[in-house]
Design an enzyme around this catalytic site. Structure first.
Site, PDB file in Angstrom:
ATOM      1  N   ILE B  98       0.796  -1.115   0.015  1.00 42.21           N
ATOM      2  CA  ILE B  98      -0.132   0.032   0.026  1.00 42.21           C
ATOM      3  C   ILE B  98       0.924   1.291  -0.093  1.00 42.21           C
ATOM      4  CG2 ILE B  98      -1.749   0.963   1.281  1.00 42.21           C
ATOM      5  CD1 ILE B  98      -2.310  -1.458   2.583  1.00 42.21           C
ATOM      6  N   CYS B  99       0.639   2.204  -0.974  1.00 40.23           N
ATOM      7  CA  CYS B  99       1.490   3.351  -1.042  1.00 40.23           C
ATOM      8  C   CYS B  99       0.699   4.446  -0.180  1.00 40.23           C
ATOM      9  CB  CYS B  99       1.416   3.698  -2.525  1.00 40.23           C
ATOM     10  SG  CYS B  99       2.637   5.415  -2.603  1.00 40.23           S
TER      11      CYS B  99
END
Lengths: 344, 161
Positions: B98-99
């Protein structure tokens, strides 16, 4: 309250063993001499061993979740932190200025003001109460939005009497349904179908029956909790207090102001005013709730203060009706989450 | 892919254990809405079900987050990834990474599992398209050796979604 509370900075008497870390962390690069001096000069909180559980008057450090007699405060946002966690935040080797872990302000710095005064604790309680009130308002808004959505679905006319003045704009744009923005998992509260129809002509039987059922269930609840309370005299005392404070309520006080006097009377006063001013709205806009319910996270339990409505003489049957509706809606929601009741 | 980085394998410090136990209790008393903690006896790895919020493009969908805590939690951020299948989102890679800045550079020890969850749900809820990040394939290929997302040098550019 300003920053200067007139406390004279003096060397505090701290047991030598609390001038060094208690081993919460494996501190690297801590200048023990400097730390000791800062603690003795009352510039940092002593390194008391943190308690696992809450004991009266202790404060929880929001980083390690342990309890201490006193904490340091961020200069930027006044949040508390224990000395050992604070030492972890400072990274002496890093080129970047340290950010406050709470509000992200650069050049994080703390100050120590000793154990919190009563005044500070009072202010904090007021702040907490505001947060809880805001949560309650949000919840109510959600319920109201949901209710309006249902209403619009059921009757495509603008004849309903329980429309909030703010919504007239929406209603006039007929056929456009506004979807409420709530529902991060919350369950929707719906009217029993048809309950809001025909309001223009009469108060229909269904509504009245619904109301009756609600009041009855209140009384049931009352009985149950009276029993669990176990002390009739104390109950009577509370009832008296409520009556008195409701009577003393200043009529013009707005729900959003909160005076530092705080306390039950003030809250009840606000509650009282809130009910009185609700003639145009389905929402019982009330600023204050009981101290007992603040012990939890606020939210759905708000409605537990309903017996107050009994104390308030309401203008008209219609108004009573509206209050009952609002209460029943929030009541329904509260039930799903919390069976126990703090009021009485 | 499932967090084999050295730091998350080390046993939790005393302070990390204590804090996680308290977070777990708080979660049980007051769970963030839209999430379900799957009960295990492993304090160091939480698996959390995420329910897409009503009114968003993920409504009715269910995903799983895996949260691994490092020895020095909360001074160090936990590793948070979506288990397969990860939701289709412009900031979520197909390997579950997840960014999201708070999981890396912007982590603060004042955050909690609960606050992370809310941030992730908010990130999901504000998306209007179901698509992978542009560089998905390249990134996922680079992570084949089981690299932790915490070792990635993230570039946070989009504050809209």
């Amino acid at each position: 309250m300003g920053n200067k509370l007139g406390r004279i900075r003096k060397r505090q008497v701290v047991d030598e063993k609390y001038t060094r870390p208690q081993g919460l962390y494996q501190h690297k690069d801590v200048d023990h001499k400097k730390l000791r001096k800062l603690i003795l000069d009352s510039k940092l909180a002593p390194c008391y061993p943190g308690e696992d559980d809450f004991i009266c008057d202790l404060e929880e450090c929001p980083i390690c979740f342990l309890y201490y007699p006193s904490l340091n405060r961020s200069r930027c946002c006044m949040k508390g932190i224990c000395t050992e966690c604070f030492l972890q935040m400072k990274t002496p080797n890093s080129a970047r200025p340290t950010q406050c872990p709470f509000c992200k302000t650069f050049n994080y710095a703390v100050e120590y003001r000793g154990v919190k005064t009563k005044e500070e604790k009072g202010l904090e309680q007021i702040e907490e109460q505001r947060v809880i009130d805001a949560k309650i308002r949000m919840r109510r808004q959600e319920i109201q939005d949901e209710e309006e959505r249902m209403l619009r679905r059921q009757e495509m006319s603008s004849s309903s009497r329980i429309i909030n003045p703010n919504d007239i704009g929406c209603i006039s744009e007929m056929g456009e349904e506004i979807v409420s923005t709530q529902q991060l998992g919350g369950s929707a509260i719906t009217h029993p179908s048809g309950s809001t129809q025909n309001r223009d002509d009469e108060f229909d039987l269904e509504n009245i029956m619904l109301m009756e059922a609600i009041w009855l269930s209140f009384q049931e609840d009352d009985k149950r909790h009276h029993r669990s309370y176990g002390d009739a005299t104390q109950l009577a005392k509370y009832a008296d207090e409520l009556r008195i404070s409701a009577a003393m309520a200043p009529q013009t006080e707005s729900t959003s102001t909160s005076s530092p006097s705080g306390g039950l009377a003030c809250r009840v006063a606000r509650q009282h005013v809130g009910v009185e001013s609700s003639t145009n709205s389905t929402m019982v806009e009330s600023g204050g709730y009981d101290d007992w319910s603040t012990l939890d996270n606020g939210g759905g339990r708000s409605t537990e203060s309903y017996p107050l409505h009994n104390e308030v003489a309401m203008e008209s049957f219609e108004e009573q009706m509206m209050v009952a509706m609002a209460v029943s809606l929030s009541e329904a929601r509260a039930r799903t989450s919390s069976p126990e009741i703090e009021w009485h | 892919m499932t967090g084999s980085s050295a730091s998350s394998r080390k046993v939790l410090s005393k302070i990390a254990t204590n804090r996680l136990q308290k977070e777990l209790v708080e979660w049980q008393v007051n769970p963030p809405s839209g999430f379900l903690h799957k009960v295990t006896d492993n304090l160091q790895r939480w698996v959390i079900e995420v329910y897409g919020a009503q009114g968003t493009i993920y409504a009715g969908e269910k995903y799983q987050l895996q949260v691994d805590f490092p020895e020095h939690y909360p001074m160090e951020a936990p590793q948070v990834i979506f288990l397969h299948p990860a939701p289709l989102h412009p900031h979520i890679y197909s390997n579950g990474h997840i960014c999201l800045d708070i999981l890396y550079d912007s982590w603060s020890p004042a955050m909690t599992v609960s606050s992370i969850c809310i941030s992730i749900l908010s990130m999901l809820s504000s998306s209007t398209v179901k698509e992978r990040p542009e560089d998905n394939d390249r990134y996922v290929k680079n992570c084949r050796n089981g690299r932790s997302p915490k070792e990635t040098r993230w570039w946070f550019h989009d504050d809209k979604v």
